[in-house]
Design an enzyme around this catalytic site. Sequence first.
Site, PDB file in Angstrom:
ATOM      1  N   PRO A  94      74.011  56.346  49.784  1.00  0.00           N
ATOM      2  CA  PRO A  94      74.638  55.500  50.809  1.00  0.00           C
ATOM      3  C   PRO A  94      73.634  54.987  51.829  1.00  0.00           C
ATOM      4  O   PRO A  94      73.931  54.095  52.611  1.00  0.00           O
ATOM      5  CB  PRO A  94      75.666  56.436  51.465  1.00  0.00           C
ATOM      6  CG  PRO A  94      75.332  57.806  51.023  1.00  0.00           C
ATOM      7  CD  PRO A  94      74.543  57.716  49.778  1.00  0.00           C
ATOM      8  N   GLU A 122      75.663  67.560  48.345  1.00  0.00           N
ATOM      9  CA  GLU A 122      75.154  67.136  49.656  1.00  0.00           C
ATOM     10  C   GLU A 122      74.115  66.017  49.528  1.00  0.00           C
ATOM     11  O   GLU A 122      73.866  65.277  50.463  1.00  0.00           O
ATOM     12  CB  GLU A 122      74.561  68.357  50.382  1.00  0.00           C
ATOM     13  CG  GLU A 122      74.279  68.159  51.852  1.00  0.00           C
ATOM     14  CD  GLU A 122      75.430  67.487  52.626  1.00  0.00           C
ATOM     15  OE1 GLU A 122      76.600  67.729  52.289  1.00  0.00           O
ATOM     16  OE2 GLU A 122      75.131  66.712  53.548  1.00  0.00           O
ATOM     17  N   ARG A 159      76.618  41.836  33.107  1.00  0.00           N
ATOM     18  CA  ARG A 159      77.280  40.517  32.963  1.00  0.00           C
ATOM     19  C   ARG A 159      76.293  39.372  33.111  1.00  0.00           C
ATOM     20  O   ARG A 159      76.585  38.250  32.747  1.00  0.00           O
ATOM     21  CB  ARG A 159      78.368  40.251  33.985  1.00  0.00           C
ATOM     22  CG  ARG A 159      79.180  41.274  34.458  1.00  0.00           C
ATOM     23  CD  ARG A 159      80.173  40.939  35.531  1.00  0.00           C
ATOM     24  NE  ARG A 159      81.109  39.895  35.232  1.00  0.00           N
ATOM     25  CZ  ARG A 159      81.093  38.706  35.801  1.00  0.00           C
ATOM     26  NH1 ARG A 159      80.190  38.415  36.695  1.00  0.00           N
ATOM     27  NH2 ARG A 159      81.983  37.803  35.494  1.00  0.00           N
ATOM     28  N   ASP A 173      81.589  32.094  39.353  1.00  0.00           N
ATOM     29  CA  ASP A 173      82.099  33.330  39.963  1.00  0.00           C
ATOM     30  C   ASP A 173      81.805  33.375  41.455  1.00  0.00           C
ATOM     31  O   ASP A 173      80.829  32.763  41.921  1.00  0.00           O
ATOM     32  CB  ASP A 173      81.397  34.546  39.336  1.00  0.00           C
ATOM     33  CG  ASP A 173      82.076  34.993  38.060  1.00  0.00           C
ATOM     34  OD1 ASP A 173      83.256  34.680  37.882  1.00  0.00           O
ATOM     35  OD2 ASP A 173      81.409  35.658  37.247  1.00  0.00           O
TER      36      ASP A 173
HETATM   37  C1  LIG Z   1      78.409  63.159  48.979  1.00  0.00           C
HETATM   38  S1  LIG Z   1      77.126  62.033  48.627  1.00  0.00           S
HETATM   39  C2  LIG Z   1      75.832  62.588  49.707  1.00  0.00           C
HETATM   40  C3  LIG Z   1      75.786  61.819  50.986  1.00  0.00           C
HETATM   41  C4  LIG Z   1      74.695  62.287  51.931  1.00  0.00           C
HETATM   42  N1  LIG Z   1      74.975  63.609  52.421  1.00  0.00           N
HETATM   43  C5  LIG Z   1      74.591  61.318  53.099  1.00  0.00           C
HETATM   44  O1  LIG Z   1      75.300  61.501  54.084  1.00  0.00           O
HETATM   45  O2  LIG Z   1      73.816  60.344  53.024  1.00  0.00           O
HETATM   46  C6  LIG Z   1      76.560  62.570  47.046  1.00  0.00           C
HETATM   47  C7  LIG Z   1      75.888  61.503  46.215  1.00  0.00           C
HETATM   48  O3  LIG Z   1      76.815  60.461  45.930  1.00  0.00           O
HETATM   49  C8  LIG Z   1      76.125  59.232  45.789  1.00  0.00           C
HETATM   50  N2  LIG Z   1      76.726  58.274  46.739  1.00  0.00           N
HETATM   51  C9  LIG Z   1      77.698  58.520  47.636  1.00  0.00           C
HETATM   52  N3  LIG Z   1      78.032  57.443  48.306  1.00  0.00           N
HETATM   53  C10 LIG Z   1      77.273  56.429  47.827  1.00  0.00           C
HETATM   54  C11 LIG Z   1      77.155  55.056  48.129  1.00  0.00           C
HETATM   55  N4  LIG Z   1      77.875  54.470  49.080  1.00  0.00           N
HETATM   56  N5  LIG Z   1      76.256  54.327  47.423  1.00  0.00           N
HETATM   57  C12 LIG Z   1      75.496  54.890  46.469  1.00  0.00           C
HETATM   58  N6  LIG Z   1      75.558  56.205  46.148  1.00  0.00           N
HETATM   59  C13 LIG Z   1      76.436  56.965  46.812  1.00  0.00           C
HETATM   60  C14 LIG Z   1      74.657  59.493  46.056  1.00  0.00           C
HETATM   61  O4  LIG Z   1      73.992  59.608  44.826  1.00  0.00           O
HETATM   62  C15 LIG Z   1      74.710  60.802  46.831  1.00  0.00           C
HETATM   63  O5  LIG Z   1      73.531  61.550  46.709  1.00  0.00           O
END
Ligand SMILES: C[S@@+](CC[C@H](N)C(=O)[O-])C[C@H]1O[C@@H](n2cnc3c(N)ncnc32)[C@H](O)[C@@H]1O
Length: 237
Positions: A94, A122, A159, A173
């Site tokens: 994220p 985490e 795509r 698109d």
């Molecule tokens: C619960 S999340 C960890 C978030 C992290 N503790 C933080 O606050 O940045 C677990 C995993 O889900 C994936 N993930 C969660 N949200 C995401 C998003 N918005 N975009 C991309 N990957 C995401 C990532 O690979 C991440 O390591």
Amino acid sequence: MRFDILTLFPQMITPFFEESILGRAIKNKAVSIKVHDIRAVAEDRHRSVDDRPYGGGVGMVLRVDVIDRALRKVTSDKGQGTKKLRQRIILLTPQGERFTQEVAERLANDYERLILIAGHYEGFDERIRTLVDEEISLGDFVLTGGELPALTLVDAISRLVPGVLEKGAAHTDSFTLRNEKRERLLEYPHYTFPREYNGMKVPDILVSGDHAKIEAWRLEQAKERTENRERRTEKKN
Ligand SMILES: C[S@@+](CC[C@H](N)C(=O)[O-])C[C@H]1O[C@@H](n2cnc3c(N)ncnc32)[C@H](O)[C@@H]1O
């Protein structure tokens, strides 16, 4: 285009590629997708790949040595043929750059192989960042794992690979269609049979047979919807 997805949950990913357009693209060899279980490179008898964070706190953190080993294993497999593919290693987080159509186009155009790392729990040991070429986020929200983001990237990028969609199918698109200033627009509205439903009629212009006028109407509609959405978003902010 070849995709390699590193995940702790391969079974969440594989069925998605068996159906529809992606399933056909794989059969036609326009794209190939390999899913790798990160646990396959674990070295102890518990097959551990993560551990508790130093400094305390909840949740488990993916280990850098495990991901390093998994990446070495995946990249040592050069795929079919002797040609080295232009490749990019992407961490799904994220905290990464926001995924957009523009990013999808860049990745589809510039690379032949994308290696995607999906985290869980985490998150990652910070040092994993040094092993990747870029970090991508699906948006400003937190999911339980990187599997859905990985599937989303594969779908949106596939795509754009020649041979996956009918020629020209993606040109109008949303976010691909452009105005005179080359700004990205939402797509114009579509209608199909029946001509009238519950008092809602198909616009006359679409059944006029005048293709130039239809194109002009569609562009105007696309601009209007794009502006409306921008206004709605601005109001919220
Ligand atoms: C619960 S999340 C960890 C978030 C992290 N503790 C933080 O606050 O940045 C677990 C995993 O889900 C994936 N993930 C969660 N949200 C995401 C998003 N918005 N975009 C991309 N990957 C995401 C990532 O690979 C991440 O390591």
